[in-house]
Design a protein around this motif. Sequence first.
Motif, PDB file in Angstrom:
ATOM      1  N   ASP B 220      44.925  92.572 -10.788  1.00  0.00           N
ATOM      2  CA  ASP B 220      43.476  92.452 -10.999  1.00  0.00           C
ATOM      3  C   ASP B 220      43.057  92.984 -12.353  1.00  0.00           C
ATOM      4  O   ASP B 220      42.292  92.363 -13.075  1.00  0.00           O
ATOM      5  CB  ASP B 220      42.727  93.320  -9.973  1.00  0.00           C
ATOM      6  N   LYS B 259      42.989  84.885  -6.179  1.00  0.00           N
ATOM      7  CA  LYS B 259      42.155  86.014  -5.779  1.00  0.00           C
ATOM      8  C   LYS B 259      40.792  85.514  -5.288  1.00  0.00           C
ATOM      9  O   LYS B 259      40.280  85.986  -4.273  1.00  0.00           O
ATOM     10  CB  LYS B 259      42.002  86.953  -6.979  1.00  0.00           C
ATOM     11  N   GLU B 262      41.210  83.946  -1.970  1.00  0.00           N
ATOM     12  CA  GLU B 262      41.455  84.985  -0.968  1.00  0.00           C
ATOM     13  C   GLU B 262      40.132  85.659  -0.584  1.00  0.00           C
ATOM     14  O   GLU B 262      39.866  85.879   0.595  1.00  0.00           O
ATOM     15  CB  GLU B 262      42.406  85.999  -1.590  1.00  0.00           C
ATOM     16  N   ASP B 263      39.308  85.968  -1.587  1.00  0.00           N
ATOM     17  CA  ASP B 263      38.012  86.594  -1.305  1.00  0.00           C
ATOM     18  C   ASP B 263      37.175  85.709  -0.396  1.00  0.00           C
ATOM     19  O   ASP B 263      36.545  86.187   0.545  1.00  0.00           O
ATOM     20  CB  ASP B 263      37.233  86.821  -2.603  1.00  0.00           C
ATOM     21  N   VAL B 266      38.510  85.879   3.066  1.00  0.00           N
ATOM     22  CA  VAL B 266      38.140  87.145   3.698  1.00  0.00           C
ATOM     23  C   VAL B 266      36.675  87.093   4.148  1.00  0.00           C
ATOM     24  O   VAL B 266      36.319  87.532   5.239  1.00  0.00           O
ATOM     25  CB  VAL B 266      38.367  88.325   2.719  1.00  0.00           C
ATOM     26  N   VAL B 341      29.728  93.727  -4.164  1.00  0.00           N
ATOM     27  CA  VAL B 341      31.136  93.370  -4.366  1.00  0.00           C
ATOM     28  C   VAL B 341      31.343  92.853  -5.788  1.00  0.00           C
ATOM     29  O   VAL B 341      32.273  93.247  -6.492  1.00  0.00           O
ATOM     30  CB  VAL B 341      31.573  92.287  -3.352  1.00  0.00           C
ATOM     31  N   ALA B 345      33.593  94.596  -9.028  1.00  0.00           N
ATOM     32  CA  ALA B 345      34.707  93.925  -9.708  1.00  0.00           C
ATOM     33  C   ALA B 345      34.682  94.129 -11.218  1.00  0.00           C
ATOM     34  O   ALA B 345      35.685  93.956 -11.892  1.00  0.00           O
ATOM     35  CB  ALA B 345      34.700  92.438  -9.373  1.00  0.00           C
ATOM     36  N   ASP B 415      36.054  99.750  -0.839  1.00  0.00           N
ATOM     37  CA  ASP B 415      36.677  99.834  -2.157  1.00  0.00           C
ATOM     38  C   ASP B 415      37.318 101.202  -2.347  1.00  0.00           C
ATOM     39  O   ASP B 415      38.426 101.315  -2.870  1.00  0.00           O
ATOM     40  CB  ASP B 415      35.607  99.579  -3.226  1.00  0.00           C
ATOM     41  N   ASN B 420      39.990  95.421   0.262  1.00  0.00           N
ATOM     42  CA  ASN B 420      39.237  94.424  -0.495  1.00  0.00           C
ATOM     43  C   ASN B 420      37.766  94.454  -0.073  1.00  0.00           C
ATOM     44  O   ASN B 420      37.435  94.150   1.074  1.00  0.00           O
ATOM     45  CB  ASN B 420      39.828  93.029  -0.218  1.00  0.00           C
ATOM     46  N   ALA B 422      35.407  92.513  -0.462  1.00  0.00           N
ATOM     47  CA  ALA B 422      34.853  91.227  -0.018  1.00  0.00           C
ATOM     48  C   ALA B 422      34.762  91.173   1.512  1.00  0.00           C
ATOM     49  O   ALA B 422      33.957  90.446   2.084  1.00  0.00           O
ATOM     50  CB  ALA B 422      35.697  90.065  -0.536  1.00  0.00           C
TER      51      ALA B 422
END
Lengths: 451, 451
Positions: B220, B259, B262-263, B266, B341, B345, B415, B420, B422
């Motif tokens: 990341d 990523k 994936e977010d 999720v 979120v 990031a 976090d 994650n 998300a």
Amino acid sequence: MATFELTKEYLSEIEEAVSSQNIDFLNTQLEDLFPADIATILYQLEGPEAHSLIRLLDTEKAAEVLSNIDSDDRKKFIKEQFTVEEISKYVNLFDSDDAVDLLNEQSIEVREQVIALLEDREQARFIIDLMHYPEDVAGGLMQKELIKVNISDTVSDCVEEIRAQAESVDKVYAVYVVDDDQKLRGIVSLKQILLTRKNTKIENIFEDDIVFVDTTKSGDEVAEIMQRYDLEAIPVVNALGRLLGLITIDDVLDFVKEKAEEDIQVMTGITGEVDEDDSVWLLAKARIPWLVVGVIGSLMAASVIGWFEGTMAKVAGLAIFIPLMASTGGNVGIQTSSLIVQSLAEKSQISLSLGKRLSKVIRVALINGLVVGILTGIYVYAIGKPELFYVVCLSLFSVVILASFMGTITPILLDKFGVNPAMASGPFITTANDLIGIGAYFGIAYLLLPI
Amino acid sequence: MATFELTKEYLSEIEEAVSSQNIDFLNTQLEDLFPADIATILYQLEGPEAHSLIRLLDTEKAAEVLSNIDSDDRKKFIKEQFTVEEISKYVNLFDSDDAVDLLNEQSIEVREQVIALLEDREQARFIIDLMHYPEDVAGGLMQKELIKVNISDTVSDCVEEIRAQAESVDKVYAVYVVDDDQKLRGIVSLKQILLTRKNTKIENIFEDDIVFVDTTKSGDEVAEIMQRYDLEAIPVVNALGRLLGLITIDDVLDFVKEKAEEDIQVMTGITGEVDEDDSVWLLAKARIPWLVVGVIGSLMAASVIGWFEGTMAKVAGLAIFIPLMASTGGNVGIQTSSLIVQSLAEKSQISLSLGKRLSKVIRVALINGLVVGILTGIYVYAIGKPELFYVVCLSLFSVVILASFMGTITPILLDKFGVNPAMASGPFITTANDLIGIGAYFGIAYLLLPI
């Protein structure tokens, strides 16, 4: 250097130095920092302080810092702090695509004045040329700066061309080969140029099998193509095949990231591109539209439930499953649509036909419906309401099937009509599925219960 | 070529040619295609057909095609169709990072046999070296192939080094400068090398102000750094500052895209990385966990409502606002958390303190609560239930505030604990917010209504 992280201590040192005009300290500090890091500091300063920081930098570095600031922040900052003369001094040194981005943030008058004031007249021509394209197609993403040679040139001509352009083209990805009509014929890598004798003809060494895009290609597709072929840069041609510009990977990476953020905002019911730093009013405004849609949907559900108040009064326990029907509908709908949206984004693949898609989705729904049905059935018996067993389980099962169906066709329809299909995982659909869930539940209750 | 799109007609021509072993046709077709496009065709073929297609290609192209296939598909394909000798023939030509990815998909025995069979012993050493690193840190993302020169070398040494490595290093981004201890000192661009006299010392022309990362940096963060500084490649060093490898932008772009996907999975309650092409069973399994969580939450809500059945029977109209409370809680929670979120990031920025964050979120909630409250209040009067006005509006308002609060602290806590964030916009939180909404509603009804 390793990587920069802005600490509160460091920021206050900088703020103090700016307010006390400690030029020496600032010069030493800023010299070591990359433009992107100076941009990070600027976000934390007030407009006038940020402006005096920019003016401390040499023009080239200042231009790089300005091209690194987020569009929204820059729009306001430039408008409030800079004269058109200053803007034009910096824009003169921008890559043409970044120059257009900055100018598009300002009013038409400012734009025209800045272009008129530009010292580099080629830059002015580039900018005027690029302004014709919409922002989100290849033409709007490309820069005009690139190095090209004629197919009949030699390697040493090529080196001379690179030397001539060295100042205006910061990063050289490759040299593009064109013919006398300026038609794109291929590329030569710098490695190839380095390793080949100077008097070799370009036509004997260039690679003609390359990927390029038309000016009208959408940004999404450009991103997908560059990713598929692992390209650092992709040339852009017009309808006649003439080489017009170049899109570089850093712009595409920004585009991919923005697109992902946008999809998430669409999915979570936030309109307009806001972030946590925006004003309370802007943040509230960005949420209201979908909240209101949600409320209207829920009040429609309230009306449906209202029709069955008599039934609920007679059948104890009927009301308690309302949240189950609504939330299962919403959850199944979002799960289904997110997979369809993801698969719609893979443009290079052959997509399943609608029939095959639906048949698959329904089979998945049968399995999932069974699992949640059994779980709920156990609960219904556990709380001693066996008379509700058929109504609750059958409704739940129907809700799973209906929401799966909606979750499949909605993104496909949205995509067909040119709307971002991620919308199908957003609050509108959740609200619709809530309503469907509640409607199905009371409909089935009405049919099956002896009322 | 412009861009490739696989049509059904073209696919069936290819399938026919494969089954009839029409080698000439296949050779002409495949010669013009890029590896990524051949990979797209392979996805549509059965294992044995895909295998014979691969064997028709020359080894180098076949290796490139194999390095372009998605991990999940490739794992199965390689396992079922290829001998270890074949695998090693192709892996020999891979970039070391891609080689490790392919081998990590196979069993330990296959891995060891393939490494033992590798013709290029340097490649074998590279692979063994890279296998020590976890997949999602800089060490696991880097490739060993890069071009480096000693700081005391000249430009012509540099060109010789590029020539020597020309075959194993496909794309040359820059030449890395190290000292006698192999410590990274800086870079020289190919442009610089091209434009400088051959006998110039590297130490006089190299750029020492560069960005690099440690092997332990998370993927990341690497992605964020490369994006922030617009890098095509970033060197990776060990704790002593020695140059170990290179991460290229194409790998990072893949990482960013994965990523983001994936977010979204999720957030939409899908576990494991599945896509529409996976089997019905796999798709159903990926959804069940969160559906079950949703059902359990709804059944808990059912219990809460159950306690108030008596109240609902006495106060007509109370039941109809259940969906409103549940869905508003869910919507507000998701909207709030998605912005938090997004802001979490942005690692390089100074984040707001928790207190400031909450105060801002609550102010936004006050505005939004007012809007939905007024709208709902009008409805309450319109349906002729003024006695419910205070209960409904006050509950709705509390729900907006509570859900905003939850939507803020949940991602921050996740976090902090390395989960994650998300997840905070996912079904668990929606379910929790549904429950909170319903609890607050009946709690307030209990306090305010004369029952």
